[in-house]
Enzyme design. Sequence first.
Site, PDB file in Angstrom:
ATOM      1  N   VAL A  60      -9.607  -1.879  14.577  1.00  0.00           N
ATOM      2  CA  VAL A  60     -10.215  -2.756  13.567  1.00  0.00           C
ATOM      3  C   VAL A  60      -9.718  -4.191  13.662  1.00  0.00           C
ATOM      4  O   VAL A  60     -10.241  -5.078  12.974  1.00  0.00           O
ATOM      5  CB  VAL A  60      -9.996  -2.213  12.139  1.00  0.00           C
ATOM      6  CG1 VAL A  60     -10.702  -0.885  11.955  1.00  0.00           C
ATOM      7  CG2 VAL A  60      -8.507  -2.125  11.800  1.00  0.00           C
ATOM      8  N   TYR A 152       2.314  -7.852   3.935  1.00  0.00           N
ATOM      9  CA  TYR A 152       1.488  -6.724   3.500  1.00  0.00           C
ATOM     10  C   TYR A 152       0.980  -6.958   2.072  1.00  0.00           C
ATOM     11  O   TYR A 152      -0.217  -6.792   1.780  1.00  0.00           O
ATOM     12  CB  TYR A 152       2.317  -5.446   3.558  1.00  0.00           C
ATOM     13  CG  TYR A 152       1.592  -4.182   3.137  1.00  0.00           C
ATOM     14  CD1 TYR A 152       0.983  -3.366   4.087  1.00  0.00           C
ATOM     15  CD2 TYR A 152       1.542  -3.791   1.808  1.00  0.00           C
ATOM     16  CE1 TYR A 152       0.338  -2.197   3.712  1.00  0.00           C
ATOM     17  CE2 TYR A 152       0.895  -2.627   1.421  1.00  0.00           C
ATOM     18  CZ  TYR A 152       0.290  -1.827   2.373  1.00  0.00           C
ATOM     19  OH  TYR A 152      -0.355  -0.683   1.985  1.00  0.00           O
ATOM     20  N   LYS A 156      -2.926  -7.384   0.883  1.00  0.00           N
ATOM     21  CA  LYS A 156      -3.543  -6.442  -0.053  1.00  0.00           C
ATOM     22  C   LYS A 156      -4.049  -7.149  -1.315  1.00  0.00           C
ATOM     23  O   LYS A 156      -5.055  -6.727  -1.913  1.00  0.00           O
ATOM     24  CB  LYS A 156      -2.563  -5.331  -0.413  1.00  0.00           C
ATOM     25  CG  LYS A 156      -2.259  -4.371   0.743  1.00  0.00           C
ATOM     26  CD  LYS A 156      -3.515  -3.707   1.270  1.00  0.00           C
ATOM     27  CE  LYS A 156      -3.213  -2.623   2.287  1.00  0.00           C
ATOM     28  NZ  LYS A 156      -4.430  -1.957   2.796  1.00  0.00           N
ATOM     29  N   THR A 187       2.320   9.605   3.041  1.00  0.00           N
ATOM     30  CA  THR A 187       1.654   9.519   4.341  1.00  0.00           C
ATOM     31  C   THR A 187       2.651   9.009   5.361  1.00  0.00           C
ATOM     32  O   THR A 187       3.825   8.783   5.061  1.00  0.00           O
ATOM     33  CB  THR A 187       0.447   8.557   4.291  1.00  0.00           C
ATOM     34  OG1 THR A 187       0.931   7.206   4.159  1.00  0.00           O
ATOM     35  CG2 THR A 187      -0.472   8.879   3.118  1.00  0.00           C
TER      36      THR A 187
END
Length: 280
Positions: A60, A152, A156, A187
Amino acid sequence: MRFSGKTVVITGAASGIGKESVRLFAGEGAQVYAADIDEEGGAALSGEIDGDVRFVRCNVRATGEIKELMDRAAAETGGIDTVFNNAGAGGARPGIHEIEPGEWDRTMDLLLRSVAFGIRYAVPHMRGRSGASFVNTSSVAAVGPGYAPTAYSVAKAGVLHLTKVAAADLAQFGIRVNAVQPGFINTSIFTSALEIEGEMERVAKDMIAQMSANAQPVRRGGQPRDIAEAVAYLASDAASFVTGQSIIVDGGITLGPRHSWDPEEAGLLSALEAIKEQSA
């Protein structure tokens, strides 16, 4: 079977939140295009998950590959109904006083630019389709500092604003755009960021699950299914009156300081107040 006959594209689909979302959408009748750079994990999806799952290798960070993904899904099925822009990783870890330009750019490309062009290249295949919608993965890190590394968190937060302005742009075509903000979900994103592998990865995941269960009002670790369920709601007809919004799915970790929901912490504060009054 909320998504029977629907075409759904999911990025970051080979593991974690993406994989569980593939399972949910495929299980409810969708033709799912599962995109990821993890070819081994992606190839295993169709054997592990019941339903129509078609893996497409897609980086991506390469906008050309995003366009090819959307064009292929539309060419093979006649159009696209839902795109879950989910691909991501922890990104660069240094603070703003140490991060290098290349680290910043790579993080923004992966987490924010990819969402923008996931929308851009899917829209031509979604116009005129009833119920068409995007769901973008943001994070509780968008709420404020302390949840994730700086780059990050900024990316976001950008996803949240992109979600709002895209919802405004695309309202003319009847396309909805929403986001989901996961909290600490069990995860591989944390272990991958720290380059923990093998048996130690399992140990680290268990530790993260235990720590997160103790860090929030809902006393269990967050699971990928928790996020997949929120994504499915936002993509479904049940949310047909919802656009430009975000759902925080975090076990309550962003509710407020610990003493607002933990009686033991509240008791400590009361004791300190009593000591203060006695000493006055």
